[in-house]
Scaffold this motif. Structure first.
Motif, mmCIF file in Angstrom:
data_model
loop_
_atom_site.group_PDB
_atom_site.id
_atom_site.type_symbol
_atom_site.label_atom_id
_atom_site.label_comp_id
_atom_site.label_asym_id
_atom_site.label_seq_id
_atom_site.Cartn_x
_atom_site.Cartn_y
_atom_site.Cartn_z
ATOM 1 N N VAL A 30 -4.629 19.739 -1.453
ATOM 2 C CA VAL A 30 -3.315 19.824 -0.809
ATOM 3 C C VAL A 30 -3.095 18.654 0.144
ATOM 4 O O VAL A 30 -1.998 18.094 0.218
ATOM 5 N N HIS A 31 -4.137 18.263 0.857
ATOM 6 C CA HIS A 31 -4.030 17.156 1.820
ATOM 7 C C HIS A 31 -3.688 15.828 1.141
ATOM 8 O O HIS A 31 -3.267 14.885 1.803
ATOM 9 N N GLN A 32 -3.862 15.747 -0.175
ATOM 10 C CA GLN A 32 -3.546 14.521 -0.913
ATOM 11 C C GLN A 32 -2.120 14.541 -1.482
ATOM 12 O O GLN A 32 -1.419 13.544 -1.417
ATOM 13 N N TRP A 33 -1.698 15.674 -2.065
ATOM 14 C CA TRP A 33 -0.403 15.667 -2.748
ATOM 15 C C TRP A 33 0.775 16.088 -1.885
ATOM 16 O O TRP A 33 1.894 15.665 -2.124
ATOM 17 N N VAL A 34 0.553 16.904 -0.848
ATOM 18 C CA VAL A 34 1.675 17.288 0.022
ATOM 19 C C VAL A 34 2.283 16.062 0.713
ATOM 20 O O VAL A 34 3.509 15.931 0.742
ATOM 21 N N ALA A 96 2.881 0.605 1.452
ATOM 22 C CA ALA A 96 1.848 -0.098 2.225
ATOM 23 C C ALA A 96 0.675 0.841 2.488
ATOM 24 O O ALA A 96 -0.492 0.445 2.360
ATOM 25 N N ARG A 97 0.974 2.083 2.836
ATOM 26 C CA ARG A 97 -0.090 3.062 3.097
ATOM 27 C C ARG A 97 -0.900 3.328 1.825
ATOM 28 O O ARG A 97 -2.133 3.340 1.855
ATOM 29 N N LEU A 98 -0.207 3.534 0.698
ATOM 30 C CA LEU A 98 -0.894 3.795 -0.566
ATOM 31 C C LEU A 98 -1.783 2.606 -0.946
ATOM 32 O O LEU A 98 -2.947 2.793 -1.335
ATOM 33 N N ASN A 99 -1.270 1.403 -0.829
ATOM 34 C CA ASN A 99 -2.066 0.216 -1.170
ATOM 35 C C ASN A 99 -3.291 0.100 -0.275
ATOM 36 O O ASN A 99 -4.375 -0.256 -0.738
ATOM 37 N N ARG A 103 -7.212 0.167 -1.522
ATOM 38 C CA ARG A 103 -8.175 -0.898 -1.169
ATOM 39 C C ARG A 103 -9.416 -0.332 -0.500
ATOM 40 O O ARG A 103 -10.529 -0.822 -0.704
ATOM 41 N N GLU A 104 -9.230 0.712 0.299
ATOM 42 C CA GLU A 104 -10.349 1.337 1.009
ATOM 43 C C GLU A 104 -11.119 2.321 0.129
ATOM 44 O O GLU A 104 -12.082 2.935 0.582
ATOM 45 N N GLY A 105 -10.681 2.509 -1.105
ATOM 46 C CA GLY A 105 -11.347 3.436 -2.008
ATOM 47 C C GLY A 105 -11.122 4.897 -1.645
ATOM 48 O O GLY A 105 -11.930 5.755 -1.980
ATOM 49 N N ILE A 113 1.362 9.356 -9.441
ATOM 50 C CA ILE A 113 2.753 8.989 -9.150
ATOM 51 C C ILE A 113 3.249 8.093 -10.272
ATOM 52 O O ILE A 113 2.466 7.388 -10.916
ATOM 53 N N TRP A 114 4.538 8.138 -10.521
ATOM 54 C CA TRP A 114 5.100 7.368 -11.623
ATOM 55 C C TRP A 114 6.588 7.124 -11.395
ATOM 56 O O TRP A 114 7.219 7.806 -10.595
#
Length: 169
Positions: A30-34, A96-99, A103-105, A113-114
Motif C-alpha cells: 500500500v505504501h508504494q501504490w497509494v 523527479a521523485r520517481l526517477n 536511481r536509488e534502487g 505506471i503507463w
C-alpha cells in the motif's frame, strides 16, 4: 414522456487523447501504490484549477480491481507537452521523485505506471451518444444534435469543420 435524443461530439480539427494509469502489482504494498494514486488525483485537481493548461475533460475508469486509469482530452498536443514538462507543475515533481527512487534502487515493481497518447486527425473519429449528458469527447468539445454531423457513422467521419479547412456536411 421523455423523447429519445441522439447527439455527437462537436469536436473540430484534431483530437488529443491521453490514456494514463497505474496497475497495483502487489496489493499489500500500500505504501508504494497509494502515493501514485494520490499523485494522479493531485495532478487532476491542479489541471482543473488552471484550465489554461489545456485539459478539456477527463473520465476516471477501472479495468480491473488492480488497474486504474484516466482518459484525458487535451486542447492540443503542445498543451499536453507543456504541462508534462512544466517545472511549476506537480507532474514535474512526481517524475523527479520517481526517477530519484529508481536511481536509488528503491522502486521494486509494486506498482506499474503507463500512458498512451494519441493525436487523432479530423475524419478519423466519430461519436454517438443516446440519451446521455455530455460525456467523453462531447464533454471535452461540446455536443450537437446528431443530424448536424450526419445520421450514419460514414457521414460523421466525412464531416470537415471550417477549422480543418474542409467542407462541412
Amino acid at each position: 414522456m421523455s423523447v429519445a435524443t441522439r447527439t455527437t461530439a462537436d469536436a473540430q480539427g484534431d483530437v488529443v487523447v491521453l490514456l494514463i494509469g497505474m496497475r497495483v502489482n502487489h496489493f499489500w504494498a500500500v505504501h508504494q501504490w497509494v502515493p501514485v494514486m494520490l499523485a494522479m488525483f493531485r495532478m487532476l485537481a491542479e489541471l482543473r484549477k488552471d484550465p489554461g493548461r489545456g485539459l478539456l475533460s477527463r473520465v476516471l475508469l477501472t479495468a480491473s480491481p488492480r488497474t486504474y486509469y484516466v482518459v484525458q482530452y487535451w486542447a492540443s498536443k503542445e498543451k499536453l507537452y507543456a504541462y508534462a514538462g512544466a517545472p511549476d507543475a506537480f507532474h514535474h515533481q512526481a517524475w523527479a521523485r520517481l526517477n530519484r527512487l529508481e536511481r536509488e534502487g528503491r522502486v521494486r515493481g509494486h506498482v506499474g505506471i503507463w500512458h498512451e497518447a494519441y493525436v487523432v486527425p479530423e475524419g478519423s473519429y466519430e461519436a454517438i451518444y443516446g440519451d446521455m449528458p455530455a460525456f467523453g469527447l462531447a464533454a471535452a468539445h461540446g455536443q450537437v444534435p446528431l443530424a448536424e454531423r450526419g445520421r450514419y457513422a460514414k457521414d460523421r467521419y466525412a464531416y470537415r469543420s471550417a477549422r480543418a479547412g474542409g467542407k462541412t456536411g
